[in-house]
Write a protein that holds these residues in place. Sequence first.
Motif, short mmCIF file in Angstrom:
data_model
loop_
_atom_site.label_atom_id
_atom_site.label_comp_id
_atom_site.label_asym_id
_atom_site.label_seq_id
_atom_site.Cartn_x
_atom_site.Cartn_y
_atom_site.Cartn_z
N VAL A 157 6.88 65.22 148.98
CA VAL A 157 6.66 64.20 150.01
C VAL A 157 6.51 64.83 151.39
N ASP A 158 7.31 65.83 151.69
CA ASP A 158 7.19 66.51 152.98
C ASP A 158 5.89 67.30 153.08
N ASP A 159 5.41 67.83 151.97
CA ASP A 159 4.10 68.50 151.97
C ASP A 159 3.00 67.49 152.34
N TRP A 160 3.13 66.29 151.80
CA TRP A 160 2.15 65.24 152.11
C TRP A 160 2.17 64.87 153.59
N ALA B 120 0.62 67.54 155.68
CA ALA B 120 -0.84 67.56 155.58
C ALA B 120 -1.47 66.51 156.50
N ILE B 121 -0.79 65.39 156.68
CA ILE B 121 -1.29 64.37 157.61
C ILE B 121 -1.21 64.88 159.04
N GLY B 122 -0.10 65.54 159.37
CA GLY B 122 0.08 66.08 160.71
C GLY B 122 0.63 65.04 161.68
N LYS B 123 0.89 65.49 162.89
CA LYS B 123 1.51 64.63 163.90
C LYS B 123 0.50 63.83 164.71
N LYS B 124 -0.78 64.19 164.64
CA LYS B 124 -1.78 63.54 165.47
C LYS B 124 -2.48 62.38 164.77
#
Length: 379
Positions: free
Chosen positions: A313-316, A319-323
């Motif tokens: 879940v943290d990998d997902w 991958a989305i990122g903070k922006k």
Amino acid sequence: MAAACARTLCKVGWNILESPASRRPGTVSYLLGNVSAHGSRRAYGTGGPGVRSKLLSSLRGGGGRVLGCAFMLGGGLGLYQAVKFRFQQHLAEEEHKVSRGGGVRLTLYQYKTCPFCSKVRAFLDYHQLPYEIVEVNPVMRQEIKWSAYRKVPILMVDGEVQLNDSSVIISSLKTFLIKKDKSMSEILCCYPELKSVNDSGKKVTEYSNKYWLMLSEAETTAVYPEKGMQKEEMKWRQWADDWLVHLISPNVYRTAGEALASFDYIVREGKFSTFEGFFAKYVGAAAMFLISKRLKSRHNLQDDVRQDLYRAVDDWVAAIGKKRKFMGGDQPNLADLAVFGVLRVMEGLQAFDDMMENTKVKQWYRRMERASLNCEGRD
């Protein structure tokens, strides 16, 4: 009808203006007489002969050009209103067509607690596609006895076209919503079945191109305006199918207590008879508790399977990122909907609460809940 009347007015006005004798006293009377002869006598005769005589006399000596302009102006305004109305009607029809999934009737055969079925529901809900649900009894499966394909989800389109496999269902439906010139049957031909035998000697069915949308170059650019967006979406859709979904069972059946709670939820939400429900809750929970141990070994999971779930879940989220709000940017893409659909089946269970507390997924997950229910982020 309105457009035809408007064109007639324009034609009369043009004839008045073009007539070489339009300035002679008798011309206007002659032209009005022609109009009356073609069905307009009632309109000009309502005031009686005296009114018509006064109208004609007032237009003699060049008044024909004024009348011609008046006819053309009235006809032009009539045409404008007719075209405007037809255009608005066309837009309404197109909007209705999109909101109704192109006018097709959709029926989803499912188990409510199945992660693959949940993926399909997330897609349908987000795109506001009305659909009927047929909950399948997981023991007898009588609801799909008509189908040679014995798994769920199955999506029937207009009661004729059968879509199998959650990813094929989503890809073909998304393609159908974008392309205006292809039927669902034509699109489905792009996802052929591949039958084979796996290493265990079991017959399996796969589908070619199941993570692809079958679009033209221009359509692809419109859907994926930035470089790499399409490959990223496909990569994480496949990740959801090949990895994330296999973490669900080992986590919800991790302990005997969790297995019993999971089957209590399954029986409550599923379609079971009283006897089947009792059997499933206790015997099924015990069986799945043991099977989850084999699944842990098959997929090389850690002794504490929660850690694999947390890492995935943290990998997902990374991958989305903070922006970005979603992997799709300001609105969810097919990868967002797939991951959300898979994780959603754990709601109400200990594994879900632990995941929300020990990972960074909560904000994204809540945004996806709002997006799925209220179509947040949709154009």
